[in-house]
Design an enzyme around this catalytic site. Structure first.
Site, short mmCIF file in Angstrom:
data_model
loop_
_atom_site.label_atom_id
_atom_site.label_comp_id
_atom_site.label_asym_id
_atom_site.label_seq_id
_atom_site.Cartn_x
_atom_site.Cartn_y
_atom_site.Cartn_z
N ILE A 1 20.14 -33.47 -28.66
CA ILE A 1 19.88 -34.91 -28.50
C ILE A 1 20.09 -35.37 -27.05
CG2 ILE A 1 20.38 -35.52 -30.89
CD1 ILE A 1 23.20 -36.27 -30.06
N GLY A 2 20.43 -34.47 -26.16
CA GLY A 2 20.60 -34.87 -24.77
C GLY A 2 21.07 -33.73 -23.90
N LYS A 3 20.70 -33.79 -22.62
CA LYS A 3 21.12 -32.80 -21.64
C LYS A 3 21.63 -33.51 -20.39
CE LYS A 3 17.92 -29.11 -23.03
NZ LYS A 3 16.84 -28.20 -22.60
N GLY A 4 22.54 -32.88 -19.71
CA GLY A 4 23.09 -33.45 -18.49
C GLY A 4 23.58 -32.37 -17.55
N GLY B 1 26.16 -29.97 -19.38
CA GLY B 1 25.73 -29.10 -20.47
C GLY B 1 24.73 -29.79 -21.37
N GLU B 2 24.94 -29.70 -22.68
CA GLU B 2 23.98 -30.23 -23.65
C GLU B 2 24.72 -30.83 -24.83
OE1 GLU B 2 19.77 -28.65 -25.64
OE2 GLU B 2 21.19 -27.25 -24.69
N VAL B 3 24.15 -31.90 -25.40
CA VAL B 3 24.73 -32.56 -26.58
C VAL B 3 23.84 -32.30 -27.78
CG1 VAL B 3 25.49 -34.74 -27.59
CG2 VAL B 3 25.79 -34.35 -25.15
N LYS C 1 29.29 -31.46 -27.97
CA LYS C 1 29.00 -31.38 -26.54
C LYS C 1 29.28 -29.94 -26.12
CE LYS C 1 30.15 -33.98 -22.33
NZ LYS C 1 31.03 -35.06 -21.81
N ASP D 1 33.61 -42.99 -14.16
CA ASP D 1 32.16 -42.80 -14.29
C ASP D 1 31.60 -43.77 -15.32
OD1 ASP D 1 29.70 -41.74 -13.71
OD2 ASP D 1 29.92 -39.97 -14.97
#
Length: 531
Positions: free
Chosen positions: A238-241, A244-246, A259, A360
């Site tokens: 459902i998401g990358k950053g 890493g990845e979620v 996560k 952040d």
């Protein structure tokens, strides 16, 4: 036989050399004795040159058992010329005739031979140099080309040997470091083989409530966390950053978020896990922590951080899909302020909570719950304040916050890193930008603006530090506040709050507790108003 073989294997090389020399001496002595036993006892007349203590006729006479000898040698005069020398004479029996007349095992530039079968027999001996005397490996003083070639070969051999030694040492160091890391990971994984049974029917919230009632206040026991992590089933990404990845995942039918950190972000995983398990951190407006574990084998490793799953996603995504009325705007802003305020506050007591600054704050790090309120997520950069020794516990990783949301003092690198309030004031600057994003999506007279990131009109999608420093610190620009907000009471207050949050002077900015109280009063006013 087995005992003999074992005994030979245990001998050292030095012992073997000593034993060999003794055997060689014994064998030579036996040959000498046999020679004397079978050799004739009569004297023999030999040709001599040069002659010592003999007649001028050029002959000498041996003693009984002696022999005649002849010898030829080459002595270098120059690099290209040799002098040949020949000698003849008599050998006495006690002079070691047999051994002296045997050919040498080492190639040289001298040859000799002996005889005793008749008088003057040494005149007829054939003295010829063998091919071994001129083998390529034997370098004579009169052969400069071969001498130079041999030196080159030695230098090349030494160079290759040194290179191989360096290569072996480097490979050994890399291998040992790899094995050390593998050992560390296996130590962390060792408990995963001993799964603790979580009774069927237990839900995550019931497990967490039991843990909270026990007084720990810092999450589930580690062994229970590892049990949950082992039973997780990943559903979809459902998401990358950058970390890493979620993933959306399932545990016994319940939705959870996982996560998964990159292996290079191990320090971030340790840091965020440590902060989420801080005593008394659990709060309805902070993302609910469930478990953390390292999963994998010797060939692969995954760093898991398991939290509550919120299907609405981040505030950034939610604002792009939803227009807000006044109450929705205030609930989102107030709940986010509650979460940050709980982080910032220090709770004193036997098992107190340290003050924490997020570092952040942005709309992508705030999640929207099903009831329309917010919770603060992603504590990987957070900093703790330990009041007992007045120490700021800063994260060891090198990541910085998001450039678009950086306060002027962060962009200018003038933030006092030893003063904890400096970090809270930087959080409040970023929170003011989040309030602007929320208020922008509030419907006014049936009209609503598109969702945008702060400073969208000044910089691109991925601005650099210099870009933001020019806009924020040099030109002192801030997001535009529409004039229409002055016509709506609640938006007017929101505008005033965000302006005080992004004040150029950090000390002049509002605290999150002050914003929380102001928004709380506005919510009470709306709820008490007649429908």
């Amino acid at each position: 036989m087995t005992t003999l073989v074992w005994g030979l294997r245990t001998l050292k090389m030095a012992d073997l050399r000593i034993m060999g020399s003794k055997i060689y001496t014994l064998w030579g002595t036996l040959l000498i004795l046999l020679y004397f036993c079978y050799s004739g006892t009569e004297a023999v007349r030999c040709h001599c040159h040069p002659c010592y203590n003999s007649d001028t006729n050029g002959t000498c006479e041996t003693l009984p058992g002696g022999a005649c000898y002849a010898s030829k040698s080459l002595t270098p005069l120059t690099d290209w010329e040799d002098l040949e020398t020949r000698t003849w004479g008599c050998l006495a029996p006690e002079g070691g005739t047999l051994l002296q007349c045997q050919p040498s095992a080492v190639p040289h530039r001298e040859v000799s031979a002996c005889c005793k079968n008749e008088d003057l027999c040494n005149l007829n001996l054939n003295l010829t140099f063998s091919e071994e005397d001129f083998l390529p490996g034997v370098v004579h003083p009169s052969d400069p080309e071969k001498r130079a070639e041999n030196v080159t070969q030695i230098v090349l051999l030494i160079s290759v040997t040194v290179f191989l030694l360096i290569l072996i040492v480097a490979i050994t160091i890399v291998y040992l470091r790899f094995k050390r890391q593998e050992f560390r990971r296996k130590q962390l994984l060792v408990d995963s083989e001993h799964e603790t049974f979580v009774p069927v029917g237990q839900t995550l919230h019931s497990l967490i409530d039991e843990s909270q009632s026990s007084g720990s206040g810092s999450g589930l026991p580690l062994i229970v966390q590892r049990t949950i992590a082992k039973q997780i089933t990943l559903v979809r990404s459902i998401g990358k950053g950058r970390f890493g990845e979620v993933w959306k995942a399932k545990w016994r039918g319940e939705n959870v978020a996982v996560k998964i950190f990159f292996t290079t972000e191990e320090q971030s995983w340790f840091r965020e896990t440590e902060l989420y398990q801080t005593v008394l951190l659990r709060h309805e407006n902070i993302l609910g922590f469930i478990a953390a574990d390292i999963k994998g084998t010797g060939s692969w490793t995954q760093l898991y951080l398991i939290t509550d799953y919120h299907e609405n996603g981040s505030l950034y995504d939610y604002l792009r899909l939803h227009a807000l009325d006044t109450s929705e705007m205030l609930y989102l802003a107030h709940s986010a302020a509650c979460g940050i305020s709980h982080l910032h506050v220090e709770i004193f007591g036997t098992r107190g909570k340290p003050a924490i600054a997020h570092r952040d704050v942005k709309s992508k790090n705030i999640l929207v719950r099903k009831n329309g309120t917010c919770c603060i997520a992603d504590l990987g950069l957070a900093v703790k304040y330990v009041s007992e020794n007045n120490e700021v516990d800063l994260a060891s990783n090198t990541r910085c916050g998001t450039k678009r949301y950086m306060a002027p003092e962060v962009l200018e690198e003038t933030l006092n890193k030893n003063h904890f309030d400096s970090y809270k004031q930087a959080d409040m600057y970023a929170f003011g930008l989040v309030l602007w994003e929320i208020a922008r999506r509030c419907v006014i007279r049936g009209f609503v603006q598109e969702a945008e990131l702060p400073y969208y009109e000044y910089v691109g999608q991925d601005p650099g530090i210099e870009d933001m420093r020019k806009i924020v610190s040099v030109e002192k620009l801030r997001p535009t506040i529409p004039a229409v907000w002055e016509e709506q009471e609640y938006l007017k207050v929101m505008g005033r709050l965000m302006c005080e949050c992004w004040h150029p002077s950090p000390a002049a900015r509002l605290t999150c507790l002050r914003i929380k109280k102001t928004l709380s009063k506005m919510i009470e006013t709306i709820e008490s108003a007649p429908k």
